[in-house]
Design a protein around this motif. Structure first.
Motif, short mmCIF file in Angstrom:
data_model
loop_
_atom_site.label_atom_id
_atom_site.label_comp_id
_atom_site.label_asym_id
_atom_site.label_seq_id
_atom_site.Cartn_x
_atom_site.Cartn_y
_atom_site.Cartn_z
N ILE A 33 48.26 63.04 53.37
CA ILE A 33 48.25 62.10 52.24
C ILE A 33 48.18 60.67 52.77
CG2 ILE A 33 49.64 61.18 50.34
CD1 ILE A 33 50.66 64.11 49.95
N THR A 34 48.97 60.38 53.79
CA THR A 34 48.99 59.04 54.38
C THR A 34 47.67 58.73 55.08
OG1 THR A 34 51.38 59.15 54.67
CG2 THR A 34 50.20 57.52 55.99
N GLU A 35 47.18 59.67 55.88
CA GLU A 35 45.93 59.45 56.61
C GLU A 35 44.76 59.18 55.67
OE1 GLU A 35 45.50 62.99 58.94
OE2 GLU A 35 46.73 62.22 60.59
N LYS A 36 44.70 59.88 54.58
CA LYS A 36 43.59 59.74 53.64
C LYS A 36 43.84 58.65 52.61
CE LYS A 36 41.62 64.21 54.31
NZ LYS A 36 40.20 64.13 54.51
N GLN A 37 45.03 58.05 52.66
CA GLN A 37 45.44 57.01 51.71
C GLN A 37 45.30 57.51 50.27
OE1 GLN A 37 42.92 53.74 52.96
NE2 GLN A 37 44.47 53.04 54.42
N ALA A 38 45.70 58.75 50.07
CA ALA A 38 45.58 59.39 48.76
C ALA A 38 46.64 58.85 47.80
CB ALA A 38 45.74 60.90 48.89
N ILE A 39 46.26 58.80 46.55
CA ILE A 39 47.18 58.44 45.48
C ILE A 39 47.39 59.71 44.66
CG2 ILE A 39 47.50 57.05 43.41
CD1 ILE A 39 45.61 54.98 44.77
N ILE A 40 48.64 60.15 44.59
CA ILE A 40 48.96 61.36 43.83
C ILE A 40 49.95 60.98 42.74
CG2 ILE A 40 49.92 63.68 43.91
CD1 ILE A 40 49.07 63.79 46.86
N THR A 41 49.58 61.23 41.51
CA THR A 41 50.46 60.96 40.38
C THR A 41 50.64 62.24 39.58
OG1 THR A 41 48.62 60.31 38.97
CG2 THR A 41 49.72 58.55 40.20
N SER A 42 51.73 62.27 38.84
CA SER A 42 51.94 63.44 37.98
C SER A 42 52.78 63.04 36.78
CB SER A 42 52.63 64.57 38.74
OG SER A 42 53.93 64.20 39.13
N GLN A 43 52.58 63.76 35.73
CA GLN A 43 53.42 63.64 34.55
C GLN A 43 54.63 64.54 34.80
OE1 GLN A 43 52.14 62.41 31.22
NE2 GLN A 43 50.42 61.42 32.21
N SER A 44 55.55 64.55 33.90
CA SER A 44 56.69 65.45 34.02
C SER A 44 56.19 66.89 33.88
CB SER A 44 57.72 65.14 32.94
OG SER A 44 58.81 66.02 33.08
N LEU A 45 56.44 67.68 34.89
CA LEU A 45 56.00 69.08 34.88
C LEU A 45 57.11 69.97 34.32
CD1 LEU A 45 54.30 69.15 38.40
CD2 LEU A 45 53.20 68.86 36.17
N PRO A 46 56.75 71.12 33.79
CA PRO A 46 57.75 71.99 33.16
C PRO A 46 58.53 72.83 34.16
CG PRO A 46 55.59 72.99 32.98
CD PRO A 46 55.38 71.64 33.61
N VAL A 47 59.58 73.42 33.66
CA VAL A 47 60.30 74.48 34.36
C VAL A 47 59.71 75.77 33.80
CG1 VAL A 47 62.52 75.61 34.69
CG2 VAL A 47 62.39 73.10 34.62
N GLN A 70 36.48 65.86 49.38
CA GLN A 70 36.31 64.58 48.71
C GLN A 70 35.03 63.95 49.22
OE1 GLN A 70 39.70 62.41 50.05
NE2 GLN A 70 38.87 62.06 52.05
N ALA A 71 34.51 63.04 48.47
CA ALA A 71 33.32 62.31 48.91
C ALA A 71 33.68 61.46 50.12
CB ALA A 71 32.78 61.45 47.77
N PRO A 72 32.82 61.42 51.11
CA PRO A 72 33.10 60.60 52.30
C PRO A 72 33.33 59.13 51.92
CG PRO A 72 31.20 62.01 52.68
CD PRO A 72 31.55 62.13 51.22
#
Length: 80
Positions: A33-47, A70-72
């Protein structure tokens, strides 16, 4: 394929907090995640009532694929 195999595990269904599983998976993939500088977001997920092992494997495979395919030159933006 890995997820299909996970379905055959003998893990009993249990109440599984997908927010906790996602946090664990993001820690496992932190380097990528750090190497690719990815942004990961999420809404509240269920149980959910499911095998925590299967859900962990599912989220790990989905995030791994999203980071890998992913696209280069484009930073991944993943919204769950």
């Amino acid at each position: 394929l890995d997820f299909a195999r996970a379905g055959s595990l003998n893990s009993a269904d249990e109440l599984t907090d997908l927010n906790e599983i996602l946090t664990e998976v993001k820690k496992l993939l932190a380097l990528t995640i750090t190497e690719k500088q990815a942004i990961i977001t999420s809404q509240s997920l269920p149980v959910v009532k499911a095998s925590s092992t299967a859900m962990r494997q599912l989220l790990q495979n989905l995030l791994s694929n999203a980071l890998k395919y992913q696209a280069p030159g484009v930073k991944p933006v993943i919204n769950i």
